[in-house]
Design a protein around this motif. Structure first.
Motif, mmCIF file in Angstrom:
data_model
loop_
_atom_site.group_PDB
_atom_site.id
_atom_site.type_symbol
_atom_site.label_atom_id
_atom_site.label_comp_id
_atom_site.label_asym_id
_atom_site.label_seq_id
_atom_site.Cartn_x
_atom_site.Cartn_y
_atom_site.Cartn_z
ATOM 1 N N VAL A 17 -4.409 -13.180 6.150
ATOM 2 C CA VAL A 17 -5.233 -12.100 6.691
ATOM 3 C C VAL A 17 -4.579 -10.787 6.285
ATOM 4 N N CYS A 18 -5.300 -10.004 5.499
ATOM 5 C CA CYS A 18 -4.781 -8.739 4.967
ATOM 6 C C CYS A 18 -5.536 -7.588 5.620
ATOM 7 N N LYS A 19 -4.789 -6.691 6.255
ATOM 8 C CA LYS A 19 -5.399 -5.547 6.946
ATOM 9 C C LYS A 19 -4.719 -4.262 6.491
ATOM 10 N N TRP A 20 -5.532 -3.301 6.080
ATOM 11 C CA TRP A 20 -5.021 -1.982 5.736
ATOM 12 C C TRP A 20 -4.455 -1.344 6.990
ATOM 13 N N THR A 21 -3.296 -0.680 6.846
ATOM 14 C CA THR A 21 -2.738 0.007 7.999
ATOM 15 C C THR A 21 -2.442 1.478 7.736
ATOM 16 N N ALA A 22 -2.212 1.878 6.476
ATOM 17 C CA ALA A 22 -1.903 3.301 6.237
ATOM 18 C C ALA A 22 -1.877 3.633 4.759
ATOM 19 N N ASN A 23 -2.125 4.899 4.472
ATOM 20 C CA ASN A 23 -1.849 5.497 3.165
ATOM 21 C C ASN A 23 -0.742 6.516 3.416
ATOM 22 N N VAL A 24 0.316 6.454 2.625
ATOM 23 C CA VAL A 24 1.455 7.340 2.810
ATOM 24 C C VAL A 24 1.810 7.969 1.473
ATOM 25 N N ASN A 42 -0.685 -11.302 7.250
ATOM 26 C CA ASN A 42 -0.223 -12.249 8.275
ATOM 27 C C ASN A 42 0.980 -11.690 9.027
ATOM 28 N N GLY A 43 0.925 -10.384 9.314
ATOM 29 C CA GLY A 43 1.985 -9.739 10.080
ATOM 30 C C GLY A 43 3.129 -9.191 9.244
ATOM 31 N N ARG A 44 3.184 -9.531 7.964
ATOM 32 C CA ARG A 44 4.240 -9.044 7.066
ATOM 33 C C ARG A 44 3.752 -7.780 6.375
ATOM 34 N N THR A 45 4.582 -6.747 6.323
ATOM 35 C CA THR A 45 4.197 -5.499 5.676
ATOM 36 C C THR A 45 4.305 -5.631 4.162
ATOM 37 N N VAL A 46 3.228 -5.235 3.479
ATOM 38 C CA VAL A 46 3.197 -5.205 2.016
ATOM 39 C C VAL A 46 2.695 -3.836 1.601
ATOM 40 N N TRP A 47 3.408 -3.209 0.670
ATOM 41 C CA TRP A 47 3.046 -1.891 0.161
ATOM 42 C C TRP A 47 2.540 -2.014 -1.261
ATOM 43 N N ILE A 48 1.452 -1.315 -1.558
ATOM 44 C CA ILE A 48 0.925 -1.211 -2.915
ATOM 45 C C ILE A 48 1.052 0.257 -3.310
ATOM 46 N N ALA A 49 1.835 0.519 -4.362
ATOM 47 C CA ALA A 49 2.073 1.899 -4.801
ATOM 48 C C ALA A 49 1.126 2.252 -5.948
#
Length: 126
Positions: A17-24, A42-49
């Motif tokens: 389950v992938c949920k957007w949380t922020a743009n930084v 699934n609760g793990r933070t993943v960043w896409i730059a």
């Protein structure tokens, strides 16, 4: 579309389950010339730059800008495709190239038809 989706891991078939949380803006946080899009997988933070040069090049090419909504969709599309292709190896950060940004943007806009058809980003109050 890609701000909140479920995708099966290619190797384990586990639903992710992938949920957007922020743009930084990464210039301030990690001194990088990028915009980092954060997802919870699934609760793990993943960043896409996404490289900041994509905003400059998009404006030069088309006269249009990459909005926060579009950046989130581009990053989500990239993340979904990476997982489907088996590239999700547990890294916390994935960096897109300029060409990848435009490939995924074309795919997202192709699906949505127009940028004003993109879903609004959810307001997250945690």
């Amino acid at each position: 579309m890609y701000e909140n989706f479920t995708v099966a891991d290619r190797w384990t078939a586990e639903p992710l389950v992938c949920k957007w949380t922020a743009n930084v803006v990464a210039i301030a946080t990690r001194h990088a010339d990028a915009v980092d899009v954060r997802f919870s997988v699934n609760g793990r933070t993943v960043w896409i730059a996404l490289p900041c040069m994509a905003w400059v090049e998009q404006k030069r090419r088309t006269g249009n800008v990459i909005t926060d909504r579009l950046a989130a969709q581009i990053a989500g599309h990239y993340l979904k495709q990476s997982i489907e292709n088996g590239y999700d190896n547990g890294r916390e950060m994935y960096t897109m190239t300029l060409d990848e940004v435009f490939q995924h943007m074309d795919a997202v806009i192709g699906e949505a038809g127009r940028t004003d058809n993109l879903p609004s980003l959810p307001v997250i109050a945690d």
